[in-house]
Design an enzyme around this catalytic site. Structure first.
Site, PDB file in Angstrom:
ATOM      1  N   LYS A  46     -25.510 -15.790  19.257  1.00  0.00           N
ATOM      2  CA  LYS A  46     -24.116 -16.188  19.010  1.00  0.00           C
ATOM      3  C   LYS A  46     -23.802 -16.189  17.512  1.00  0.00           C
ATOM      4  N   GLY A  56     -30.256  -1.527  30.435  1.00  0.00           N
ATOM      5  CA  GLY A  56     -29.807  -2.727  31.136  1.00  0.00           C
ATOM      6  C   GLY A  56     -28.437  -3.184  30.674  1.00  0.00           C
ATOM      7  N   GLY A  70     -26.857  -5.823  31.459  1.00  0.00           N
ATOM      8  CA  GLY A  70     -26.738  -7.232  31.850  1.00  0.00           C
ATOM      9  C   GLY A  70     -26.213  -8.032  30.673  1.00  0.00           C
ATOM     10  N   ILE A  91     -27.772  -9.692  28.192  1.00  0.00           N
ATOM     11  CA  ILE A  91     -28.337  -9.415  26.866  1.00  0.00           C
ATOM     12  C   ILE A  91     -27.874  -8.045  26.373  1.00  0.00           C
ATOM     13  N   GLU A 104     -27.729   1.812  32.635  1.00  0.00           N
ATOM     14  CA  GLU A 104     -27.863   0.820  33.709  1.00  0.00           C
ATOM     15  C   GLU A 104     -28.305   1.528  34.991  1.00  0.00           C
ATOM     16  N   VAL A 152     -33.832  -5.674  30.570  1.00  0.00           N
ATOM     17  CA  VAL A 152     -33.759  -5.456  32.027  1.00  0.00           C
ATOM     18  C   VAL A 152     -34.073  -6.728  32.807  1.00  0.00           C
ATOM     19  N   GLY A 153     -33.920  -7.873  32.192  1.00  0.00           N
ATOM     20  CA  GLY A 153     -34.138  -9.133  32.881  1.00  0.00           C
ATOM     21  C   GLY A 153     -35.284  -9.916  32.263  1.00  0.00           C
ATOM     22  N   ALA A 198     -29.528 -22.036  29.457  1.00  0.00           N
ATOM     23  CA  ALA A 198     -29.993 -23.184  28.689  1.00  0.00           C
ATOM     24  C   ALA A 198     -29.418 -24.493  29.242  1.00  0.00           C
ATOM     25  N   HIS A 253       0.882 -27.221  24.750  1.00  0.00           N
ATOM     26  CA  HIS A 253       1.541 -25.961  24.464  1.00  0.00           C
ATOM     27  C   HIS A 253       1.642 -25.771  22.957  1.00  0.00           C
TER      28      HIS A 253
HETATM   29  P1  FAD Z   1     -37.538 -21.716  26.915  1.00  0.00           P
HETATM   30  O1  FAD Z   1     -36.348 -21.875  26.075  1.00  0.00           O
HETATM   31  O2  FAD Z   1     -38.088 -20.359  27.098  1.00  0.00           O
HETATM   32  O3  FAD Z   1     -38.652 -22.664  26.303  1.00  0.00           O
HETATM   33  C1  FAD Z   1     -39.935 -22.713  26.803  1.00  0.00           C
HETATM   34  C2  FAD Z   1     -40.850 -23.237  25.715  1.00  0.00           C
HETATM   35  O4  FAD Z   1     -42.125 -23.513  26.281  1.00  0.00           O
HETATM   36  C3  FAD Z   1     -41.085 -22.242  24.578  1.00  0.00           C
HETATM   37  O5  FAD Z   1     -40.825 -22.871  23.363  1.00  0.00           O
HETATM   38  C4  FAD Z   1     -42.555 -21.856  24.731  1.00  0.00           C
HETATM   39  O6  FAD Z   1     -43.188 -21.609  23.466  1.00  0.00           O
HETATM   40  C5  FAD Z   1     -43.126 -23.095  25.370  1.00  0.00           C
HETATM   41  N1  FAD Z   1     -44.339 -22.852  26.163  1.00  0.00           N
HETATM   42  C6  FAD Z   1     -44.517 -21.960  27.151  1.00  0.00           C
HETATM   43  N2  FAD Z   1     -45.730 -22.090  27.713  1.00  0.00           N
HETATM   44  C7  FAD Z   1     -46.333 -23.099  27.044  1.00  0.00           C
HETATM   45  C8  FAD Z   1     -47.604 -23.723  27.155  1.00  0.00           C
HETATM   46  N3  FAD Z   1     -48.474 -23.337  28.084  1.00  0.00           N
HETATM   47  N4  FAD Z   1     -47.904 -24.716  26.306  1.00  0.00           N
HETATM   48  C9  FAD Z   1     -47.008 -25.117  25.351  1.00  0.00           C
HETATM   49  N5  FAD Z   1     -45.786 -24.577  25.212  1.00  0.00           N
HETATM   50  C10 FAD Z   1     -45.456 -23.590  26.050  1.00  0.00           C
HETATM   51  N6  FAD Z   1     -28.591 -19.154  27.943  1.00  0.00           N
HETATM   52  C11 FAD Z   1     -27.397 -19.765  27.858  1.00  0.00           C
HETATM   53  O7  FAD Z   1     -27.154 -20.725  28.582  1.00  0.00           O
HETATM   54  N7  FAD Z   1     -26.436 -19.338  26.970  1.00  0.00           N
HETATM   55  C12 FAD Z   1     -26.650 -18.289  26.150  1.00  0.00           C
HETATM   56  O8  FAD Z   1     -25.773 -17.925  25.364  1.00  0.00           O
HETATM   57  C13 FAD Z   1     -27.894 -17.623  26.217  1.00  0.00           C
HETATM   58  N8  FAD Z   1     -28.150 -16.586  25.414  1.00  0.00           N
HETATM   59  C14 FAD Z   1     -29.370 -15.986  25.467  1.00  0.00           C
HETATM   60  C15 FAD Z   1     -29.603 -14.902  24.641  1.00  0.00           C
HETATM   61  C16 FAD Z   1     -30.820 -14.265  24.678  1.00  0.00           C
HETATM   62  C17 FAD Z   1     -31.063 -13.083  23.779  1.00  0.00           C
HETATM   63  C18 FAD Z   1     -31.848 -14.739  25.550  1.00  0.00           C
HETATM   64  C19 FAD Z   1     -33.189 -14.069  25.572  1.00  0.00           C
HETATM   65  C20 FAD Z   1     -31.622 -15.808  26.384  1.00  0.00           C
HETATM   66  C21 FAD Z   1     -30.373 -16.441  26.359  1.00  0.00           C
HETATM   67  N9  FAD Z   1     -30.088 -17.511  27.185  1.00  0.00           N
HETATM   68  C22 FAD Z   1     -28.869 -18.101  27.138  1.00  0.00           C
HETATM   69  C23 FAD Z   1     -31.076 -18.029  28.155  1.00  0.00           C
HETATM   70  C24 FAD Z   1     -31.760 -19.295  27.585  1.00  0.00           C
HETATM   71  O9  FAD Z   1     -32.346 -18.996  26.346  1.00  0.00           O
HETATM   72  C25 FAD Z   1     -32.804 -19.796  28.555  1.00  0.00           C
HETATM   73  O10 FAD Z   1     -32.230 -19.965  29.831  1.00  0.00           O
HETATM   74  C26 FAD Z   1     -33.356 -21.135  28.084  1.00  0.00           C
HETATM   75  O11 FAD Z   1     -33.939 -21.019  26.819  1.00  0.00           O
HETATM   76  C27 FAD Z   1     -34.394 -21.658  29.083  1.00  0.00           C
HETATM   77  O12 FAD Z   1     -34.879 -22.875  28.623  1.00  0.00           O
HETATM   78  P2  FAD Z   1     -36.355 -23.384  29.004  1.00  0.00           P
HETATM   79  O13 FAD Z   1     -36.513 -24.690  28.326  1.00  0.00           O
HETATM   80  O14 FAD Z   1     -36.545 -23.309  30.469  1.00  0.00           O
HETATM   81  O15 FAD Z   1     -37.334 -22.292  28.387  1.00  0.00           O
HETATM   82  P1  NAD Z   2     -29.819  -9.415  33.403  1.00  0.00           P
HETATM   83  O1  NAD Z   2     -30.447  -9.714  34.691  1.00  0.00           O
HETATM   84  O2  NAD Z   2     -28.582 -10.106  33.017  1.00  0.00           O
HETATM   85  O3  NAD Z   2     -29.501  -7.849  33.301  1.00  0.00           O
HETATM   86  C1  NAD Z   2     -30.495  -6.884  33.447  1.00  0.00           C
HETATM   87  C2  NAD Z   2     -29.809  -5.582  33.796  1.00  0.00           C
HETATM   88  O4  NAD Z   2     -30.765  -4.558  33.701  1.00  0.00           O
HETATM   89  C3  NAD Z   2     -29.276  -5.553  35.227  1.00  0.00           C
HETATM   90  O5  NAD Z   2     -27.970  -5.060  35.226  1.00  0.00           O
HETATM   91  C4  NAD Z   2     -30.238  -4.626  35.956  1.00  0.00           C
HETATM   92  O6  NAD Z   2     -29.628  -3.911  37.009  1.00  0.00           O
HETATM   93  C5  NAD Z   2     -30.637  -3.708  34.825  1.00  0.00           C
HETATM   94  N1  NAD Z   2     -31.945  -3.068  35.023  1.00  0.00           N
HETATM   95  C6  NAD Z   2     -33.078  -3.587  35.558  1.00  0.00           C
HETATM   96  N2  NAD Z   2     -34.082  -2.688  35.526  1.00  0.00           N
HETATM   97  C7  NAD Z   2     -33.561  -1.567  34.956  1.00  0.00           C
HETATM   98  C8  NAD Z   2     -34.102  -0.293  34.620  1.00  0.00           C
HETATM   99  N3  NAD Z   2     -35.379   0.007  34.876  1.00  0.00           N
HETATM  100  N4  NAD Z   2     -33.287   0.598  34.042  1.00  0.00           N
HETATM  101  C9  NAD Z   2     -31.975   0.309  33.764  1.00  0.00           C
HETATM  102  N5  NAD Z   2     -31.418  -0.883  34.068  1.00  0.00           N
HETATM  103  C10 NAD Z   2     -32.196  -1.809  34.635  1.00  0.00           C
HETATM  104  O7  NAD Z   2     -30.987  -9.634  32.319  1.00  0.00           O
HETATM  105  P2  NAD Z   2     -30.936  -9.728  30.735  1.00  0.00           P
HETATM  106  O8  NAD Z   2     -29.697  -9.143  30.208  1.00  0.00           O
HETATM  107  O9  NAD Z   2     -32.250  -9.222  30.294  1.00  0.00           O
HETATM  108  O10 NAD Z   2     -30.878 -11.282  30.514  1.00  0.00           O
HETATM  109  C11 NAD Z   2     -31.871 -12.133  31.108  1.00  0.00           C
HETATM  110  C12 NAD Z   2     -31.307 -13.465  31.386  1.00  0.00           C
HETATM  111  O11 NAD Z   2     -31.149 -14.187  30.163  1.00  0.00           O
HETATM  112  C13 NAD Z   2     -29.907 -13.449  31.987  1.00  0.00           C
HETATM  113  O12 NAD Z   2     -29.938 -13.256  33.369  1.00  0.00           O
HETATM  114  C14 NAD Z   2     -29.418 -14.808  31.645  1.00  0.00           C
HETATM  115  O13 NAD Z   2     -29.906 -15.701  32.602  1.00  0.00           O
HETATM  116  C15 NAD Z   2     -30.074 -15.080  30.301  1.00  0.00           C
HETATM  117  N6  NAD Z   2     -29.084 -14.839  29.222  1.00  0.00           N
HETATM  118  C16 NAD Z   2     -27.921 -15.539  29.239  1.00  0.00           C
HETATM  119  C17 NAD Z   2     -26.970 -15.312  28.271  1.00  0.00           C
HETATM  120  C18 NAD Z   2     -25.699 -16.082  28.304  1.00  0.00           C
HETATM  121  O14 NAD Z   2     -25.642 -17.079  28.995  1.00  0.00           O
HETATM  122  N7  NAD Z   2     -24.661 -15.659  27.585  1.00  0.00           N
HETATM  123  C19 NAD Z   2     -27.187 -14.362  27.287  1.00  0.00           C
HETATM  124  C20 NAD Z   2     -28.365 -13.650  27.325  1.00  0.00           C
HETATM  125  C21 NAD Z   2     -29.309 -13.907  28.297  1.00  0.00           C
END
Ligand code: FAD
Ligand code: NAD
Length: 480
Positions: free
Chosen positions: A58, A188, A190, A192, A211, A278-279, A328, A452
């Site tokens: 962000k 992908g 999706g 991200i 995609e 891709v997830g 999150a 408004h």
């Molecule tokens: P995580 O945030 O992954 O935290 C897990 C923690 O556990 C990590 O710090 C890891 O180091 C630690 N850990 C793992 N295994 C061990 C172990 N064995 N011992 C000690 N520590 C360990 N979600 C949103 O809601 N809004 C968004 O805008 C958004 N944007 C995103 C953008 C990107 C690029 C990505 C990749 C994700 C985004 N997400 C977003 C998804 C969000 O980041 C996750 O859903 C969220 O972080 C999950 O929280 P969590 O606490 O389950 O896991």
């Molecule tokens: P996603 O599931 O949102 O999208 C993955 C996309 O990749 C899908 O459209 C799927 O059909 C496609 N795909 C899968 N395999 C493929 C392949 N082999 N070739 C081409 N396309 C393929 O996953 P993401 O974008 O990686 O994000 C992961 C998760 O992280 C999200 O589902 C979301 O939960 C979280 N996230 C949330 C936010 C947010 O809240 N704004 C931002 C980023 C990530």
């Protein structure tokens, strides 16, 4: 001798750190085990979200949105800036400072609340023992009254596009690209893929999103995905559906991507960088000893009840390692729910009211069910839609793309879903979430006074439109 705690949380992301703080507030002696390490070898809290997810993405989206506005929008407001340029290093440095401030802020909250931070990799053992392995390999043991597993998720990788440093990258690499790539490929379409594509496209990259599915954003409301596809195409994002990457080859600082198209033909595309998005998959590697008693399902998610209880007594799991959306705020709410349960309070989380946002421009935000889901379930519905082209505030802000779509039960008028595409949709959706959380009808929203001019008035008008009574739009029905 092992240290004893009422609660040990493994993982300090938005699930784990929030659970730990809440538990400490409720009087539980709490420790959080986190393995994330910064370049100085110190522990870092905040997990994926703060370090390489929500916050840094962000930060870059906001920087590049401002850049785009300065370049393309300011002139229409009568603001002349001359040549506008981007300093990518400064943009990345700003993002890193925000991340550092937030992660240090969480460490400060741990101190203030008396949560013990233990740096190392945690593994759940039998009967709620936790083994912690430090970076130097030394082991220590904790005993816990309760354990919360909050280890999060990691990106899915595909054999046809293995990561290669600095050229075929995942979300971590995509947040630190040092120079604007001329040709950026993304696998992908999706969340991200679209957010990262938006960032770099605003800075001048030619973005091609590959995609595999034939449908764009197949799980969201069709009206929203259709409008999003239109807006992103207009911005120049080239989204190729039904495009399956079969192989990649890196040479001379570029990557050649072989793609099998929907019509069966193949083609090769060349990019300077390729982002694989891709997830994500749950991260349980090394988390559970063989006798921990915690079951994991076929897709790698820790098996839990609606209240996040695993199959082992006193062991809970939350966030990305369990079923439900990988978000999150979902992880954090589960963290608070579980801490409350452990402290003996009665509580429940409403999984039906979790908002989703995609931070492109316009933003997409939704809560509840889609029109297609409800129709498939045979629910009789009424739909109210209001376009931002008819909103005074949207016009004043030059931000008239998109609409609000509100869905209510045809019989009871209860709101079942809200789907927004437009500026500030991430903030607007909270209004619908609150309404749904309180079990509101569309009429409740229609009878609510909105400021408004505000973008929120579009929600008011959509609620009025559910019964055909929107004011700033041609009415379908005569008022009785
Ligand atoms: P995580 O945030 O992954 O935290 C897990 C923690 O556990 C990590 O710090 C890891 O180091 C630690 N850990 C793992 N295994 C061990 C172990 N064995 N011992 C000690 N520590 C360990 N979600 C949103 O809601 N809004 C968004 O805008 C958004 N944007 C995103 C953008 C990107 C690029 C990505 C990749 C994700 C985004 N997400 C977003 C998804 C969000 O980041 C996750 O859903 C969220 O972080 C999950 O929280 P969590 O606490 O389950 O896991
Ligand atoms: P996603 O599931 O949102 O999208 C993955 C996309 O990749 C899908 O459209 C799927 O059909 C496609 N795909 C899968 N395999 C493929 C392949 N082999 N070739 C081409 N396309 C393929 O996953 P993401 O974008 O990686 O994000 C992961 C998760 O992280 C999200 O589902 C979301 O939960 C979280 N996230 C949330 C936010 C947010 O809240 N704004 C931002 C980023 C990530």
């Amino acid at each position: 001798m092992s240290q004893e705690f009422d609660l040990v949380v493994i993982g300090g992301g938005p699930g784990g750190y929030v659970a730990a703080i809440r538990a400490a507030q409720l009087g539980l002696k709490t420790a959080c085990v986190e393995k994330w390490t910064n370049d100085k070898g110190a522990p870092v809290l905040g997990g994926t979200c703060l370090n390489v997810g929500c916050i840094p993405s962000k930060a870059l989206l906001d920087s590049t949105h401002k850049f785009h506005d300065a370049k393309h929008e300011f002139e229409s407001h009568g603001i002349n800036t001359g040549e506008v340029s981007i300093d990518v290093a400064a943009m990345l440095a700003r993002k890193n400072t925000i991340v550092d401030n937030l992660t240090m802020g969480v460490a400060g909250l741990f101190k203030a609340n008396g949560v013990t931070l233990i740096h190392g990799t945690g593994q759940l053992q039998k009967d709620r023992g936790v083994k912690v392995t430090a970076a130097n390999g030394s082991e220590s043991h904790l005993k816990a009254g309760n354990v919360i597993l909050a280890a999060g998720s990691v990106p899915v990788t595909i054999p046809s596009a293995p990561l290669i440093e600095d050229i075929i990258i995942d979300n971590v690499g995509a947040l630190s690209i040092k120079q604007v790539p001329k040709r950026l490929g993304i696998i992908g379409a999706g969340v991200i893929g679209l957010e990262m594509g938006t960032i770099w496209q605003r800075l001048g990259s030619e973005v091609v999103v590959l995609e595999a599915m034939d449908n764009f954003l197949s799980t969201i409301d069709k009206d929203l995905s259709k409008e999003a596809a239109k807006c992103l195409k207009k911005q120049g994002m080239n989204i190729r559906l039904g495009a399956l990457v079969t192989s990649t080859e890196v040479a001379n600082n570029e990557v050649k991507v072989a793609v099998k198209k929907a019509d069966g033909d193949s083609e090769t595309l060349t990019f300077d960088k390729l982002i694989v998005a891709v997830g994500r998959k749950p991260y349980t590697e090394g988390l559970l000893s063989a006798d921990s008693g915690v079951a994991v399902d076929g897709r790698g998610f820790v098996h839990v009840s609606t209240r996040c209880k695993t199959d082992a007594p006193g062991v809970y799991a939350i966030g990305d390692i369990v079923r439900g959306p990988m978000l999150a705020h979902k992880a954090s709410e589960e963290g608070m729910m579980v801490a409350d349960i452990i402290a003996g309070h009665k509580t429940l989380m409403n999984y039906d009211c979790i908002p989703w946002v995609i931070y492109t421009h316009p933003e997409l935000a939704w809560v509840g069910k889609t029109e297609q889901e409800l129709k498939a379930e045979g629910v009789a519905i009424k739909v109210g839609k209001f376009p931002f082209t008819a909103s005074g505030r949207a016009m004043a802000a030059n931000d008239t793309q998109g609409f609000v779509k509100l869905i209510a039960d045809a019989e009871t008028d209860r709101i079942l879903g809200c789907h927004i595409i437009g500026g500030n949709a991430s903030e607007l959706i909270a209004q619908a979430v609150i309404a749904m959380e309180f079990g509101s009808s569309a009429e409740d929203l229609a009878l609510t006074v909105f400021a408004h001019p505000s973008m929120g008035e579009a929600i008011h008008e959509a609620a009025l439109a559910v019964d055909g009574h929107a004011i700033h739009m041609a009415n379908r029905k005569k008022r009785k």
